[in-house]
Every structure is written in C-alpha cells, then in structure tokens.
Scaffold this motif. Sequence first.
Motif, mmCIF file in Angstrom:
data_model
loop_
_atom_site.group_PDB
_atom_site.id
_atom_site.type_symbol
_atom_site.label_atom_id
_atom_site.label_comp_id
_atom_site.label_asym_id
_atom_site.label_seq_id
_atom_site.Cartn_x
_atom_site.Cartn_y
_atom_site.Cartn_z
ATOM 1 N N GLN A 56 59.534 72.394 12.889
ATOM 2 C CA GLN A 56 59.806 71.532 14.049
ATOM 3 C C GLN A 56 59.609 72.297 15.364
ATOM 4 O O GLN A 56 60.559 72.625 16.075
ATOM 5 C CB GLN A 56 61.221 70.964 13.969
ATOM 6 C CG GLN A 56 61.429 69.964 12.852
ATOM 7 C CD GLN A 56 61.624 70.627 11.484
ATOM 8 O OE1 GLN A 56 61.723 71.846 11.388
ATOM 9 N NE2 GLN A 56 61.701 69.829 10.434
ATOM 10 N N ALA A 57 58.354 72.556 15.693
ATOM 11 C CA ALA A 57 58.033 73.349 16.893
ATOM 12 C C ALA A 57 58.475 72.647 18.178
ATOM 13 O O ALA A 57 58.955 73.299 19.111
ATOM 14 C CB ALA A 57 56.531 73.629 16.934
ATOM 15 N N TRP A 58 58.321 71.334 18.239
ATOM 16 C CA TRP A 58 58.703 70.607 19.445
ATOM 17 C C TRP A 58 60.217 70.578 19.627
ATOM 18 O O TRP A 58 60.718 70.666 20.750
ATOM 19 C CB TRP A 58 58.143 69.184 19.399
ATOM 20 C CG TRP A 58 56.686 69.127 19.671
ATOM 21 C CD1 TRP A 58 55.683 68.966 18.758
ATOM 22 C CD2 TRP A 58 56.040 69.258 20.942
ATOM 23 N NE1 TRP A 58 54.461 68.995 19.379
ATOM 24 C CE2 TRP A 58 54.647 69.165 20.722
ATOM 25 C CE3 TRP A 58 56.492 69.452 22.243
ATOM 26 C CZ2 TRP A 58 53.714 69.254 21.745
ATOM 27 C CZ3 TRP A 58 55.570 69.532 23.269
ATOM 28 C CH2 TRP A 58 54.205 69.436 23.029
ATOM 29 N N PHE A 59 60.941 70.470 18.542
ATOM 30 C CA PHE A 59 62.404 70.521 18.606
ATOM 31 C C PHE A 59 62.855 71.880 19.125
ATOM 32 O O PHE A 59 63.786 71.977 19.943
ATOM 33 C CB PHE A 59 62.980 70.264 17.221
ATOM 34 C CG PHE A 59 64.474 70.398 17.130
ATOM 35 C CD1 PHE A 59 65.317 69.542 17.826
ATOM 36 C CD2 PHE A 59 65.042 71.390 16.349
ATOM 37 C CE1 PHE A 59 66.702 69.669 17.754
ATOM 38 C CE2 PHE A 59 66.427 71.518 16.249
ATOM 39 C CZ PHE A 59 67.253 70.658 16.954
ATOM 40 N N LEU A 60 62.180 72.942 18.694
ATOM 41 C CA LEU A 60 62.492 74.289 19.168
ATOM 42 C C LEU A 60 62.240 74.392 20.669
ATOM 43 O O LEU A 60 63.023 75.019 21.400
ATOM 44 C CB LEU A 60 61.652 75.317 18.415
ATOM 45 C CG LEU A 60 61.901 76.788 18.766
ATOM 46 C CD1 LEU A 60 63.297 77.203 18.333
ATOM 47 C CD2 LEU A 60 60.855 77.683 18.110
ATOM 48 N N GLN A 61 61.156 73.784 21.148
ATOM 49 C CA GLN A 61 60.864 73.824 22.575
ATOM 50 C C GLN A 61 61.913 73.088 23.402
ATOM 51 O O GLN A 61 62.212 73.476 24.533
ATOM 52 C CB GLN A 61 59.481 73.222 22.854
ATOM 53 C CG GLN A 61 58.317 73.988 22.253
ATOM 54 C CD GLN A 61 58.339 75.460 22.600
ATOM 55 O OE1 GLN A 61 58.544 75.830 23.751
ATOM 56 N NE2 GLN A 61 58.143 76.316 21.600
ATOM 57 N N VAL A 62 62.469 72.019 22.840
ATOM 58 C CA VAL A 62 63.539 71.297 23.529
ATOM 59 C C VAL A 62 64.725 72.223 23.770
ATOM 60 O O VAL A 62 65.264 72.317 24.883
ATOM 61 C CB VAL A 62 64.000 70.068 22.721
ATOM 62 C CG1 VAL A 62 65.235 69.431 23.372
ATOM 63 C CG2 VAL A 62 62.884 69.041 22.616
ATOM 64 N N LEU A 63 65.126 72.949 22.732
ATOM 65 C CA LEU A 63 66.290 73.827 22.829
ATOM 66 C C LEU A 63 66.026 75.006 23.762
ATOM 67 O O LEU A 63 66.892 75.381 24.565
ATOM 68 C CB LEU A 63 66.676 74.330 21.434
ATOM 69 C CG LEU A 63 67.075 73.247 20.422
ATOM 70 C CD1 LEU A 63 67.418 73.874 19.080
ATOM 71 C CD2 LEU A 63 68.251 72.435 20.942
ATOM 72 N N GLU A 64 64.842 75.573 23.684
ATOM 73 C CA GLU A 64 64.522 76.713 24.540
ATOM 74 C C GLU A 64 64.479 76.298 26.008
ATOM 75 O O GLU A 64 65.055 76.962 26.883
ATOM 76 C CB GLU A 64 63.173 77.322 24.144
ATOM 77 C CG GLU A 64 62.801 78.529 24.988
ATOM 78 C CD GLU A 64 61.430 79.087 24.660
ATOM 79 O OE1 GLU A 64 60.984 79.991 25.394
ATOM 80 O OE2 GLU A 64 60.804 78.620 23.696
ATOM 81 N N ALA A 65 63.785 75.196 26.280
ATOM 82 C CA ALA A 65 63.694 74.726 27.665
ATOM 83 C C ALA A 65 65.068 74.334 28.201
ATOM 84 O O ALA A 65 65.386 74.590 29.366
ATOM 85 C CB ALA A 65 62.730 73.537 27.749
#
Length: 407
Positions: free
Chosen positions: A131-140
Amino acid sequence: MQWLSLFAIYFVFTLRSTVEADSSNPYSSYPSARAAASVPLKQSSPISTLLDQSNKSVDHIGVNSADLSSTKLSKLHPGGHNPNMTEEGGLPKVVKLLIGAGGIYGAFLYYGSLQEDVFRFVAEDGSSFKQAWFLQVLEAFANVVIGFVGLQITGGTKGLPLQMFGISGATQVTAKACTSLALANGLSFPLATLAKSGKMAPVMAGSLLLGGAKYSLREYLNVAAVIGGTAIVSLGKKKGGSVENSSLGVIFIILSLVLDGVTAGFQKRLKAETAKAGVKPKPYDFMFWTNFFMCITAAVIAGALGEVQSGIAFCTTNPEILSKIIKFALCSAVGQSFIFYTMANFDPLILSTVTTTRKIFSVLLSIFLKGHSLSTMGWSGIALACGGILSELAEKQAKSRAKSKSG
C-alpha cells in the motif's frame, strides 16, 4: 517510547534555533531543504540541481529555488562574508554543525532503513506490504503536523499561490509513490537510490533540446558515471541475492524519474508565481503547504484504490510493521526540521555536502546491513556511481570558492 521523547526534544530545539537564525540568514527564506542545498552558480549543472532535489528520492520533500548568485550574496554581505559562519554568542559553530549534520544523517539514514524494512516485510501468511499510497498519506500527514507547528511559531506568509502548491504537491507525491511501488515490486533499495540520482539525464536532455543549455565535458562524464554505475550495479548482483530486481520495479522507478522532471518544471513556475505575487515564503510555508496537498492527493488515490482499508487491516494484523511506518513518517518530518536548522545556520554548500554524502552512506549501509550480495562487478558500479556524485560535489565546491574570490 524513548525514541519519541527524544524526537520531541530535538524538534523543539531545532525549531527554536531555526527561528533564531532565520532573521539573519539570507538562505533561510528559500523554499526547502533541497532548495537550500543549491549552489550559488549562474547556471546549475544537471547533477547539482537534482542531487539536492533527490534527497527525497527515497527521502523527502522540497521545492527548487533560484540559484543564489555571488552578486546577491555580496549585496547581502559585502565581500561575500556570511556573518552566520562566525560565532556571535550561543553555541559554537562546530556544535551547531554536529547537531545539524548529525540530525540529518540520523533521521534520513534511519528513514531509508525503515523504508526498506517496510517493503521487505513478509507476514506469516506470506503477504507483504504493497500500500504505497497509504504510506504516502501517513508520511505527508506527519510533515503537515510538524509544518503546522513551525508555522505557528515562525508565522505564515499570506498571498501564496496555493494552486501551484497543489499541482507541485500532487506530482511530487506521485513520484514518491512510484519510488515506493518500485521497492514494493522487487527493486532493491541501493539500486533505487542510485537510480534516482540518474534523474539528471532527462533534465539535461530537455535543457539541451529546448533550452539551448551548454554543459562541460566533466558534467557529461559525471552524468555518465552515475547512470553507468547504476546499470552495472543492476547487472552485478550475485545470484541468490535476497531481492531480485523485477521489471515492474524498474518501470516504476523510471516513472518516478519522469515525474521528478515534471515536478521540477512546476516548481519553477511556483517560484515565478511567488515572485510575481511579491511574496517571500518561509521554509515552513513550503513544508506545510506542499505536504498538505501531497497528503490530500495521496488520501484521494489511496481511498479510490482501497488502500486505506487494506493498509489499516494489514497494519492491524501485523502490528510490528505499524511501528516501523510510524517511525518512518516521523523520521521524514524530523529530518526536514534538521535540514531547516542547518539551512538557517550555514552556507548552502555545507548542507549540500551533508545531504549528498548521506545518500552514499544510505546505499552502503543498506548493502552491509540488509543482506544485499554484490559481485566484484556490482561493487565497481557502486564506486563508479558514487565517484560521479562526489565529482560533481567537488566541482560545485571549486566553483563556489572561485566565485567567492572573484566577488
């Protein structure tokens, strides 16, 4: 949670020091960590521009700024002297450098290690985190929180062109997601990190074809060394290595490189729009608004792909990966704070040196600590690529010194 307490202490310290130094440093108003790392040259070479920009290759955010010319510097500080390079009370410069460089190294070396751990994680049922996009949500989101705190302390800038921030943030988070998808689909972390340094190639081609730019023989050789070294590393992996580089992973990293180029174009327009509006954004303006739109973009795409539900479910089933993801997001945010701290207290060339060498150490640590197996041919590729990176850094330093003397 001792590491979380340490993070909070360091953030408060660096933020306070950044605010104190911000008013007196000519570099501190520039858009981002990578912007601060730009060298004061009339024309940036492809590697120097993109090395600074690619700290988030497998790192984090930023927006390119204009070069700081020696003329501008001399106007700010006659004779090219930067008062921030001398001790005028407070902590000695060497201590500040240790704090800034140590924070950048610590945060982003751990960041890279955690990112690799997340995508190499295999659950008991054999599934892995995709889930790369989910990871980007959390990082951002983590960066939005830290950026918001920074804005409350330093004060926000009114009249910013938020539409351009939105476009830049959307393309930037897509590039980052493609990098994560490359790792999720089998591309090794060392190879992904080196490949992202090859983003100067399309920029150079575009500048030659469309902009009529000219580059020296050394610049061409540096580009060839990075790209050639990366290719050699890809071909030089020993059989039986823990991770094989899939074709899909290569496709995603190429897409990431293309999107980096698109992002660079929008960031130039963003710079032009801010100048046109007569506003001078502060570092935390860029950190907050860029990540705000990155977070929104990632959340929309993650929701459409069903990654929010599947990502939460995977983390709930495998709590050990959740702690890694949380630390990963926080390292991203605290690393940016240390970059702003260094940017506010030192010359951009010092920051460029720290961030560039950090990337090389990330590659080497991954090879030694994560079980990557390279043949002699693979190691020669590592040496060639790193040599190209360091050669460009040395050229930047030489040109900077020459301009300082001539100014």
